[in-house]
Scaffold this active site. Structure first.
Site, short mmCIF file in Angstrom:
data_model
loop_
_atom_site.label_atom_id
_atom_site.label_comp_id
_atom_site.label_asym_id
_atom_site.label_seq_id
_atom_site.Cartn_x
_atom_site.Cartn_y
_atom_site.Cartn_z
N VAL A 1 0.85 -1.20 0.00
CA VAL A 1 0.00 0.00 0.00
C VAL A 1 0.89 1.25 0.00
O VAL A 1 0.70 2.17 -0.82
CB VAL A 1 -0.94 0.01 1.25
CG1 VAL A 1 -1.59 1.37 1.43
CG2 VAL A 1 -2.00 -1.08 1.11
N VAL A 2 1.87 1.28 0.90
CA VAL A 2 2.71 2.48 1.03
C VAL A 2 3.46 2.76 -0.27
O VAL A 2 3.43 3.88 -0.79
CB VAL A 2 3.69 2.33 2.22
CG1 VAL A 2 4.72 3.46 2.23
CG2 VAL A 2 2.92 2.28 3.54
N ASP B 1 -9.34 -16.47 9.82
CA ASP B 1 -10.60 -17.23 9.92
C ASP B 1 -11.21 -17.59 8.56
O ASP B 1 -11.97 -18.53 8.45
CB ASP B 1 -11.65 -16.43 10.71
CG ASP B 1 -11.20 -16.10 12.12
OD1 ASP B 1 -10.27 -16.76 12.61
OD2 ASP B 1 -11.78 -15.18 12.73
O1 F6P Z 1 -10.38 -13.42 14.21
C1 F6P Z 1 -9.15 -14.01 14.48
C2 F6P Z 1 -9.19 -14.76 15.80
O2 F6P Z 1 -7.92 -15.37 15.99
C3 F6P Z 1 -10.30 -15.80 15.93
O3 F6P Z 1 -9.99 -16.99 15.26
C4 F6P Z 1 -10.38 -15.95 17.43
O4 F6P Z 1 -11.68 -16.36 17.82
C5 F6P Z 1 -10.09 -14.55 17.92
O5 F6P Z 1 -9.42 -13.87 16.88
C6 F6P Z 1 -9.25 -14.51 19.16
O6 F6P Z 1 -9.15 -13.19 19.56
P1 F6P Z 1 -8.11 -12.64 20.63
O7 F6P Z 1 -6.80 -12.45 19.92
O8 F6P Z 1 -8.72 -11.35 21.06
O9 F6P Z 1 -7.97 -13.65 21.72
#
Ligand code: F6P
Ligand code: ADP
Length: 323
Positions: free
Chosen positions: A25-26, A129
């Site tokens: 991007v930069v 995810d």
């Molecule tokens: O959205 C990414 C993620 O790693 C999910 O898979 C998981 O439920 C959540 O974030 C965990 O969040 P945190 O880092 O706040 O524990």
């Protein structure tokens, strides 16, 4: 009016490949004589005005690094209209007239909220995810899958040696994508996902059948969002006589770290370039997504209106191949 200054932030859970995307991007913006401002720690930095200029050298040496050099956060303040007003005030104060948001589905909702209030914004999907609608793959998914694959391979060694069953818990919030794909590439005997209900009895039966067929181990991938929770499930299984004893490994945040894979670096780089090009063309309120081989803009309105789920064909395929 053509944009002059691009703001850039990474938001939500970090994902391997966010750094190469920041670099892309930069440097793309600079090549078009646009200024770039880095916003630290996601929407929190926008609400607080934690904003710094970024030059070409500031993004040197980050191509191969996991995490995000801009920092990331979850910002409850930005969920409120008052926080969004502060964010827009800071965009104006720093003369940012185009914004790139790299993050997951929550971050795209935030981007959409800004677009609805007149901010020119382009989203880039970054989340292990793979729960975002509008892109085949988000940045970070491939690296996370490689990490899970390595873990399952190692767990199988010890599982076979001890003749044990292993529950391997993967991340993914309420989406089973990572678990299904990990089950498929890791040769799991079973996958538990939020999209499909499974009972303790079904899992017990499957493990017992695997034992009776002469398998030396049983690997069961459990998505964190599945209705059966891995620790409680292991306790139940260990109270039954099903051949194998069961152990649990929760992979946790290990899945979010590490050097981005070749695939993620390439995807991140292409998406970063595409995001700036879209803003420079005057496009806004879109997310750049991988569609087949192409990186194409998808309206943010559509992205946030849909929920991506695990592919159940692959779920069935994993089940068939586990025999
Ligand atoms: O959205 C990414 C993620 O790693 C999910 O898979 C998981 O439920 C959540 O974030 C965990 O969040 P945190 O880092 O706040 O524990
Ligand atoms: P991810 O982007 O990885 O899915 P989150 O769901 O935690 O992570 O979202 C990241 C941030 O995006 C939140 O902390 C919040 O600041 C912002 N956000 C999420 N949902 C909304 C929403 N509906 N409206 C405005 N901002 C949101």
């Amino acid at each position: 009016m053509a944009i002059q200054t691009i703001g850039l932030l990474t938001s939500g859970g970090d994902a391997p490949g966010m750094n190469p995307c920041i670099r892309a991007v930069v440097r793309t913006a600079l090549s078009k004589d646009l200024k770039v401002m880095g916003i630290r720690e996601g929407y929190s930095g926008l609400v607080d005005g934690d904003i710094v200029p970024l030059a070409a050298r500031d993004v040197g040496g980050i191509l191969q690094r996991g995490g995000t050099v801009l920092g990331t956060a979850r910002s409850p303040e930005f969920m409120e209209k008052s926080g969004q007003r502060e964010a827009i005030r800071h965009l104006n104060e720093f003369a940012i007239d185009g914004l790139v948001v790299i993050g997951g589905d929550g971050s795209m909702r935030g981007a959409r909220a800004l677009a609805e209030q007149g901010v020119k914004v382009v989203g880039v999907p970054g989340s292990i995810d793979n729960d975002l609608w509008g892109t085949n793959m988000a940045i970070g998914v491939d690296t996370a899958l490689n990490t899970i694959r390595d873990a399952i391979d190692k767990l199988r060694d010890t599982a076979s040696s001890h003749r044990r069953a292993f529950l391997v818990e993967t991340m993914g919030r309420d989406c089973g994508y990572l678990a299904v794909m990990a089950g498929l590439i890791g040769g799991a005997e079973m996958v538990l996902i939020p999209e499909r209900e499974t009972t303790v009895e079904e899992v017990a039966q499957l493990i017992e059948n695997a034992y009776k067929r002469g398998k030396t181990h049983a690997i069961i991938v459990v998505a964190e969002g599945a209705s059966l929770k891995s620790i409680a499930l292991a306790e139940s299984l260990n109270s039954m006589d099903i051949g194998f004893k069961t152990r649990v490994t929760i992979l946790g945040h290990i899945q979010r770290g590490g050097r981005p894979s070749a695939f993620d670096r390439l995807l991140a780089t292409r998406m970063g370039v595409a995001a700036v090009e879209a803003l420079a063309r005057g496009e806004s309120d879109v997310m750049v997504g991988l569609d087949g081989r192409d990186i194409l803009p998808v309206p943010l309105e559509k992205v946030v209106a849909h929920k991506r789920e695990a592919n159940l064909d692959y779920f069935e395929m994993a089940r068939m191949l586990a025999f």
